[in-house]
Design a protein around this motif. Structure first.
Motif, PDB file in Angstrom:
ATOM      1  N   ARG A   1       0.776  -1.318  -0.021  1.00  0.00           N
ATOM      2  CA  ARG A   1      -0.107   0.028  -0.028  1.00  0.00           C
ATOM      3  C   ARG A   1       0.700   1.135  -0.112  1.00  0.00           C
ATOM      4  O   ARG A   1       0.403   2.333  -0.764  1.00  0.00           O
ATOM      5  N   ASN A   2       1.945   1.090   0.676  1.00  0.00           N
ATOM      6  CA  ASN A   2       3.058   2.351   0.696  1.00  0.00           C
ATOM      7  C   ASN A   2       3.760   2.564  -0.776  1.00  0.00           C
ATOM      8  O   ASN A   2       4.187   3.780  -0.995  1.00  0.00           O
TER       9      ASN A   2
ATOM     10  N   GLU B   1       0.897   4.653  -4.380  1.00  0.00           N
ATOM     11  CA  GLU B   1       0.727   6.018  -5.050  1.00  0.00           C
ATOM     12  C   GLU B   1       1.499   6.427  -6.140  1.00  0.00           C
ATOM     13  O   GLU B   1       1.188   6.641  -7.359  1.00  0.00           O
ATOM     14  N   ASP B   2       2.892   5.761  -5.900  1.00  0.00           N
ATOM     15  CA  ASP B   2       3.992   5.822  -7.053  1.00  0.00           C
ATOM     16  C   ASP B   2       3.635   4.983  -8.450  1.00  0.00           C
ATOM     17  O   ASP B   2       3.640   5.439  -9.359  1.00  0.00           O
TER      18      ASP B   2
ATOM     19  N   ILE C   1       0.243   4.354  -8.941  1.00  0.00           N
ATOM     20  CA  ILE C   1      -0.479   4.863  -9.956  1.00  0.00           C
ATOM     21  C   ILE C   1      -0.269   5.970 -10.679  1.00  0.00           C
ATOM     22  O   ILE C   1      -0.625   6.175 -11.914  1.00  0.00           O
ATOM     23  N   ILE C   2       0.886   6.758 -10.275  1.00  0.00           N
ATOM     24  CA  ILE C   2       1.459   7.822 -11.122  1.00  0.00           C
ATOM     25  C   ILE C   2       2.036   7.311 -12.509  1.00  0.00           C
ATOM     26  O   ILE C   2       2.045   7.875 -13.433  1.00  0.00           O
TER      27      ILE C   2
ATOM     28  N   ASN D   1      -0.504   6.606 -14.785  1.00  0.00           N
ATOM     29  CA  ASN D   1      -1.140   7.588 -15.189  1.00  0.00           C
ATOM     30  C   ASN D   1      -0.370   8.280 -16.467  1.00  0.00           C
ATOM     31  O   ASN D   1      -0.870   8.875 -17.577  1.00  0.00           O
TER      32      ASN D   1
ATOM     33  N   GLN E   1      -6.911   8.516   3.585  1.00  0.00           N
ATOM     34  CA  GLN E   1      -5.834   8.372   2.548  1.00  0.00           C
ATOM     35  C   GLN E   1      -6.409   7.622   1.167  1.00  0.00           C
ATOM     36  O   GLN E   1      -5.814   7.810   0.229  1.00  0.00           O
ATOM     37  N   ASP E   2      -7.445   6.922   1.418  1.00  0.00           N
ATOM     38  CA  ASP E   2      -8.267   6.340   0.107  1.00  0.00           C
ATOM     39  C   ASP E   2      -9.041   7.241  -0.590  1.00  0.00           C
ATOM     40  O   ASP E   2      -8.487   7.309  -2.001  1.00  0.00           O
TER      41      ASP E   2
ATOM     42  N   TYR F   1      -7.767  10.371  -0.711  1.00  0.00           N
ATOM     43  CA  TYR F   1      -6.671  10.963  -1.568  1.00  0.00           C
ATOM     44  C   TYR F   1      -6.115  10.239  -2.725  1.00  0.00           C
ATOM     45  O   TYR F   1      -6.018  10.677  -4.180  1.00  0.00           O
ATOM     46  N   LEU F   2      -6.066   8.878  -2.624  1.00  0.00           N
ATOM     47  CA  LEU F   2      -5.619   8.015  -3.809  1.00  0.00           C
ATOM     48  C   LEU F   2      -6.551   7.958  -5.064  1.00  0.00           C
ATOM     49  O   LEU F   2      -6.237   7.895  -6.358  1.00  0.00           O
TER      50      LEU F   2
ATOM     51  N   VAL G   1      -5.737  10.687  -6.977  1.00  0.00           N
ATOM     52  CA  VAL G   1      -4.216  10.748  -7.636  1.00  0.00           C
ATOM     53  C   VAL G   1      -4.372   9.945  -9.188  1.00  0.00           C
ATOM     54  O   VAL G   1      -3.648   9.999  -9.766  1.00  0.00           O
TER      55      VAL G   1
END
Ligand code: NAD
Length: 309
Positions: A68-69, A72-73, A75-76, A79, A98-99, A101-102, A105
């Protein structure tokens, strides 16, 4: 017992066939990437269904597992990859804000789940198109959208009325007010003309567009009503309580109601509900996946036109 049990498999057939034909005749290969960053068996099952349906319809699906940590990277990265047309994440990941927020993202142009703020805002404000020329429909969150399609299929929507008013006169109770399903669903159904009682553990809110649908978009009011008050009034009861012990009290259901469960758990007692309901839909997962793919093809086209976002 004259209850008709309607399965998600049957409801989703026409959507899956349409997707298959579109993809084949246009000779396109939209790619969906799903991120699995939790150990939730329901999420793994959902991923399994996604893979299976995508294989049937001709969508290229890739499941990417990560911690999970790292999510974010990852997903980017997706993208920025022009070869990826749609992105989804199996929630919950952190199970808190935080979900949310994701969800933002994920690039809005690749958000097949329709959870980006832009789509959620448009849905709550009954804004149905992304462009002024009204050529690009907004993406609608896929589980609420799937539930709308279930209601259309079983005839709750009245086709004689104009689009946008087809639930006028219907009373719907939704037992769940999560940001992912229950609250957006209540807004969608109220925007389409229903009076909705939205139930959560803290109480009941009413979503509606006023007498005679005088309002352009729904408004919400607090009530002091209880489940005992609203269930006997409801033409449709939709439930999504994430607990194996929760059961909707069947004796309160109106004779001839439409009863739909979207929880992973069986919120209705199957035998009891069949004595009261006219139509019982025990699960909707397959319709949700079909909506996900439909959103993907739509986004694929928008990306090709490249001017919606
Ligand atoms: P959540 O935990 O975010 O929300 C649960 C909601 O139910 C909350 O509004 C809560 O107040 C309400 N609730 C809980 N107990 C209640 C009770 N006793 N009486 C009234 N309300 C009560 O969960 P979620 O993300 O909305 O998911 C709910 C269920 O739906 C899960 O089982 C999930 O797996 C399933 N789900 C299914 C699909 C699908 O396509 N089939 C998609 C998303 C979620």
């Amino acid at each position: 017992m004259s209850c008709k049990v309607v399965l998600a498999q049957g409801i989703s057939v026409s959507y899956r066939e349409e997707l298959k034909n579109t993809i084949k005749t246009r000779n396109i290969r939209p790619k969906l990437v799903g991120f699995l960053a939790n150990e939730d068996p329901a999420a793994a099952k959902y991923a399994e269904w996604t893979a299976k349906t995508c294989a049937e319809t001709g969508v290229e699906f890739e499941l990417r597992k990560c911690s999970r940590n790292d999510l974010e990277d990852k997903i980017i990265e997706a993208n920025q990859d022009a070869g990826v047309h749609g992105i989804m994440v199996y929630y919950p990941v952190f199970g808190d804000r935080q979900d949310q927020y994701l969800q933002n993202v994920v690039d809005v142009s690749k958000d097949v789940e329709g959870l980006h703020h832009k789509y959620v805002y448009n849905m709550y404000h009954n804004i149905r198109f992304l462009d002024e020329a009204k050529t690009k429909k907004c993406i609608i969150p896929c589980t609420p959208l799937g539930l709308v399609k279930v209601m259309e299929y079983v005839g709750v929507y009245n086709g004689i009325l104009p689009h946008g008013n087809r639930l006028h006169g219907r009373i719907v109770t939704i037992i769940n007010r999560s940001e992912i399903v229950g609250r957006p669903l209540a807004a969608l159904l109220a925007n389409d003309g229903a009076k909705v009682y939205s139930v959560d553990i803290n109480g009941i809110q009413e979503f509606h567009r006023g007498v005679g649908l005088q309002l352009k978009k729904h408004e919400v009011s607090e009530t002091t009503l209880t489940v005992e008050d609203v269930l006997p009034l409801s033409d449709v009861v939709i439930t999504g309580v994430p607990s194996p012990s929760y059961k909707v009290p069947s004796h309160l259901i109106r004779d001839g109601a439409v009863c739909i469960n979207f929880s992973t758990f069986k919120n209705f007692d199957g035998d009891e509900i069949k004595k009261k309901a006219a139509i019982y839909v025990p699960a909707v997962g397959k319709v949700t996946v079909a909506m996900l793919e439909r959103n993907l093809v739509r986004l694929y086209d928008y990306q090709a036109q490249d001017r919606a976002f």
